[in-house]
Design a protein around this motif. Sequence first.
Motif, PDB file in Angstrom:
ATOM      1  N   THR A  43       0.892  -1.090  -0.070  1.00 18.07           N
ATOM      2  CA  THR A  43       0.137  -0.002   0.177  1.00 18.07           C
ATOM      3  C   THR A  43       0.894   1.299   0.126  1.00 18.07           C
ATOM      4  OG1 THR A  43      -1.534  -1.026   1.164  1.00 18.07           O
ATOM      5  CG2 THR A  43      -1.785   0.969   1.229  1.00 18.07           C
ATOM      6  N   GLY A  47       1.335   4.096  -3.146  1.00 17.49           N
ATOM      7  CA  GLY A  47       1.193   5.492  -2.775  1.00 17.49           C
ATOM      8  C   GLY A  47       2.378   6.309  -3.234  1.00 17.49           C
ATOM      9  N   ALA A  50       2.532   6.670  -7.249  1.00 17.52           N
ATOM     10  CA  ALA A  50       1.551   7.392  -7.791  1.00 17.52           C
ATOM     11  C   ALA A  50       2.387   8.842  -7.559  1.00 17.52           C
ATOM     12  CB  ALA A  50       0.402   7.329  -6.848  1.00 17.52           C
ATOM     13  N   ILE A 138      -6.146   0.452  -9.160  1.00 18.66           N
ATOM     14  CA  ILE A 138      -5.162   1.514  -9.590  1.00 18.66           C
ATOM     15  C   ILE A 138      -4.492   1.165 -10.949  1.00 18.66           C
ATOM     16  CG2 ILE A 138      -2.931   0.290  -8.765  1.00 18.66           C
ATOM     17  CD1 ILE A 138      -1.988   2.980  -7.535  1.00 18.66           C
ATOM     18  N   THR A 188      -8.264   0.739   1.933  1.00 20.92           N
ATOM     19  CA  THR A 188      -7.238   2.028   1.964  1.00 20.92           C
ATOM     20  C   THR A 188      -7.604   2.552   0.807  1.00 20.92           C
ATOM     21  OG1 THR A 188      -5.510   1.132   3.463  1.00 20.92           O
ATOM     22  CG2 THR A 188      -5.009   2.780   1.714  1.00 20.92           C
ATOM     23  N   LEU A 190      -6.771   5.574  -2.432  1.00 22.38           N
ATOM     24  CA  LEU A 190      -5.723   6.372  -2.631  1.00 22.38           C
ATOM     25  C   LEU A 190      -6.426   7.699  -3.113  1.00 22.38           C
ATOM     26  CD1 LEU A 190      -2.788   6.780  -3.580  1.00 22.38           C
ATOM     27  CD2 LEU A 190      -3.420   6.164  -5.768  1.00 22.38           C
ATOM     28  N   VAL A 192      -6.845  11.017  -5.091  1.00 20.22           N
ATOM     29  CA  VAL A 192      -6.022  11.613  -6.109  1.00 20.22           C
ATOM     30  C   VAL A 192      -6.585  13.114  -6.217  1.00 20.22           C
ATOM     31  CG1 VAL A 192      -5.008  11.546  -8.515  1.00 20.22           C
ATOM     32  CG2 VAL A 192      -5.371   9.508  -6.808  1.00 20.22           C
ATOM     33  N   SER A 199      -1.494  12.907  -4.662  1.00 13.88           N
ATOM     34  CA  SER A 199      -1.994  12.002  -3.828  1.00 13.88           C
ATOM     35  C   SER A 199      -1.782  11.823  -2.723  1.00 13.88           C
ATOM     36  CB  SER A 199      -2.065  10.583  -4.957  1.00 13.88           C
ATOM     37  OG  SER A 199      -0.579  10.393  -5.037  1.00 13.88           O
ATOM     38  N   SER A 200      -2.771  10.979  -1.946  1.00 12.65           N
ATOM     39  CA  SER A 200      -2.456  10.606  -0.445  1.00 12.65           C
ATOM     40  C   SER A 200      -3.253   9.266  -0.136  1.00 12.65           C
ATOM     41  CB  SER A 200      -2.771  11.694   0.676  1.00 12.65           C
ATOM     42  OG  SER A 200      -4.182  11.750   0.517  1.00 12.65           O
ATOM     43  N   LEU A 201      -2.847   8.732   0.610  1.00 12.46           N
ATOM     44  CA  LEU A 201      -3.209   7.533   1.187  1.00 12.46           C
ATOM     45  C   LEU A 201      -4.313   7.639   2.516  1.00 12.46           C
ATOM     46  CD1 LEU A 201      -0.303   4.789   1.245  1.00 12.46           C
ATOM     47  CD2 LEU A 201      -2.399   5.070  -0.324  1.00 12.46           C
TER      48      LEU A 201
END
Length: 226
Positions: A43, A47, A50, A138, A188, A190, A192, A199-201
């Motif tokens: 994971t 991230g 990306a 993804i 989880t 992602l 964007v 982007s962030s998780l």
Amino acid sequence: MKSNRGMTLLELMLVVVIIGVMASLAVVNIQSGVGGRRESNATRELGAAALRARQLSIATNQPVRIVVDADVIQPNGLRYSVARWERLKCEEPGQTSWTNDTCPQVACVNVTCRTTPACCTEMGPDIPIPPSMDAEAINGLCFLPGSGAPVLRRDCLQGALEDTAAKSLATPNDKSIRFNFTSGRASTMLMVEPLTGLSSLLDCDSVAADANNPNHEPRSVRACEP
């Protein structure tokens, strides 16, 4: 008087059973811990991939997409689904510049650079996806050349880079990219940003996604809803 009686067969069998149960629980806990670390690593690396893909698309003026390939042999001899980013070539052979109609190359739209290395200028490292994780969402996330704007199209809007309507339809939202786990781990997301591609998780068992927590974030709660 002191008794010198030893253990009966029944007592000995009971001890063996108890030891066996404890050993089994220890193995399960160890395997669970290893599986959890693999899920966390995959994971986190997705991230990071990306973010790296967006950065490269802006710096190189080439589309950079993330693809997931199934059943890839790893150095340990095992087969996994793996993800990685691919920086796609835009010029056709013999050209020194490209247009919207040739970026990426038409021949590279429906193949990955694992099978056709000539389609890529650069490729990222493999990210093994553990069997307990579904990262298919993804697959095909692409950051457009120059702008880093994100689209969920494996062809990276080939031939339609200036098509505002097509771009709008392909832009991911907060719910688009969800990583699910069969291990019982919470999903989880992602997240964007549609304009910048940053982007962030978001872990769906975090405080931000818990509607009952006074410190929750409405956007995160909405993203994690089924």
